[in-house]
Design a protein around this motif. Structure first.
Motif, short mmCIF file in Angstrom:
data_model
loop_
_atom_site.label_atom_id
_atom_site.label_comp_id
_atom_site.label_asym_id
_atom_site.label_seq_id
_atom_site.Cartn_x
_atom_site.Cartn_y
_atom_site.Cartn_z
N GLN A 81 -72.03 5.87 -32.66
CA GLN A 81 -72.73 6.55 -33.74
C GLN A 81 -73.92 7.34 -33.22
OE1 GLN A 81 -73.92 4.00 -36.94
NE2 GLN A 81 -74.44 5.68 -38.31
N THR A 84 -72.71 10.45 -31.46
CA THR A 84 -72.33 11.48 -32.43
C THR A 84 -73.55 12.24 -32.93
OG1 THR A 84 -70.44 10.12 -33.11
CG2 THR A 84 -71.09 11.92 -34.57
N ILE A 85 -74.61 11.50 -33.26
CA ILE A 85 -75.82 12.13 -33.78
C ILE A 85 -76.47 13.02 -32.73
CG2 ILE A 85 -78.15 11.67 -34.64
CD1 ILE A 85 -77.07 9.12 -35.92
#
Length: 321
Positions: A81, A84-85
């Motif tokens: 996650q 991805t950011i």
């Protein structure tokens, strides 16, 4: 997608991948710097001139490739996650810098932005919303018709999907807006655009609904009929609830595509986002500013729809459990 339980090193941690990435980056940087140096009209002096020499180009390329490779390696160690950011933000910054290099008039953009949102975005959204609702109904009817045992109904549904998927949407808009008055029915620009979008995307979504319905095992239908359920009740309470899990993702994609294709109704004078971007930019010869602003607004709307689609899919998965 199902996650693999076998633990293995990520590709961004593999030495061969990091080496290939560094080498490709180095070659690209050297080639790009030489190309820019060769296209310069006059020789630079000082530090800039030193960097344009062969040694300077190689040094800059080597440092840049090593730094980027290190960043890739560090980001690859983060949770998925977080990766991805970080990558999303990096790509966003790169896109914004790309637009910033155009030397745009941001004062002009800010002065026109409220009008583009209140008039253009609003018109685009409500035309797309009405069109997708009508297309949804047409798709259900068309899918059921194509699965019918009645030859007349199948022929009509097949002709509908074949024609409206085979003819460009722009031509359909013109045929409806300019052709209907030839038959004695004068239709305004907005209803003409809504009708064209509904018929076109209803044809595409018919095949999506047909595929979703056919994916349900035939035994489900036979069991419901054995219990005495009528065909309409069987379709509404047994088949469609199961098929919707497969229908929603591609239908969401069609809605996003329709949101962008709604820009085609600007050719008949509908004051949607694309029409206003062109007319507002024409007044002061600021076409690029308005086109980029319209692109960003379309992108924001698409992101919002993507999030709505993701929430709906998660909710349906919870209901399945």
């Amino acid at each position: 997608m199902y996650y693999d339980n076998v633990q293995k090193n990520k590709i961004t941690q593999q030495p061969w991948f990091l080496g290939v990435f560094a080498l490709v980056t180095f070659i690209f940087m050297v080639w790009n710097n030489w190309a820019q140096a060769g296209s310069a009209e006059t020789a630079a002096t000082g530090l800039a001139g030193l960097l344009q020499t062969t040694g300077g180009v190689i040094a800059v390329a080597a440092v840049t490739s090593l730094v980027l490779t290190l960043i890739i390696n560090l980001v690859g160690k983060l949770p998925m996650q977080a990766q991805t950011i970080v990558v999303w933000l990096a790509l966003l910054v790169g896109a914004l810098y790309f637009f910033y290099s155009f030397d745009l008039s941001y004062t002009f953009i800010l002065s026109k932005l409220p009008f583009l949102i209140t008039q253009g975005v609003f018109t685009t959204v409500y035309i797309s919303a009405i069109s997708i609702a009508i297309a949804f109904v047409l798709a259900i009817i068309g899918a059921i018709a194509k699965l019918s045992q009645n030859g007349f109904v199948v022929a009509i549904a097949s002709f509908y999907t074949s024609f409206f998927r085979g003819v460009p949407l722009l031509i359909q808009i013109y045929l409806i807006y300019l052709g209907m008055p030839q038959l004695g029915y004068v239709i305004d620009a907005v209803p003409a655009g809504v009708l064209a979008l509904s018929l076109c995307y209803g044809a595409y979504m018919t095949e999506i609904f047909r595929g979703g319905i056919m994916s349900i095992p035939r035994g489900q239908w036979e069991a419901a009929r054995a219990l005495g359920l009528q065909p309409f009740t069987t379709m509404r309470k047994v088949i469609m609830p199961q098929a919707m899990k497969l229908i929603i993702p591609p239908t969401g994609n069609q809605f996003i595509a329709m949101l962008k294709d709604s820009s085609l109704v600007s050719v008949i004078g509908v004051w949607e986002l694309m029409f206003l971007a062109r007319t507002q930019g024409r007044e002061e010869f600021r076409h690029l500013e308005m086109l980029i602003t319209a692109a960003m607004l379309y992108w924001v709307l698409s992101i919002i729809l993507e999030r709505c689609q993701a929430v709906l899919e998660k909710r349906m998965k919870r209901q399945e459990r």
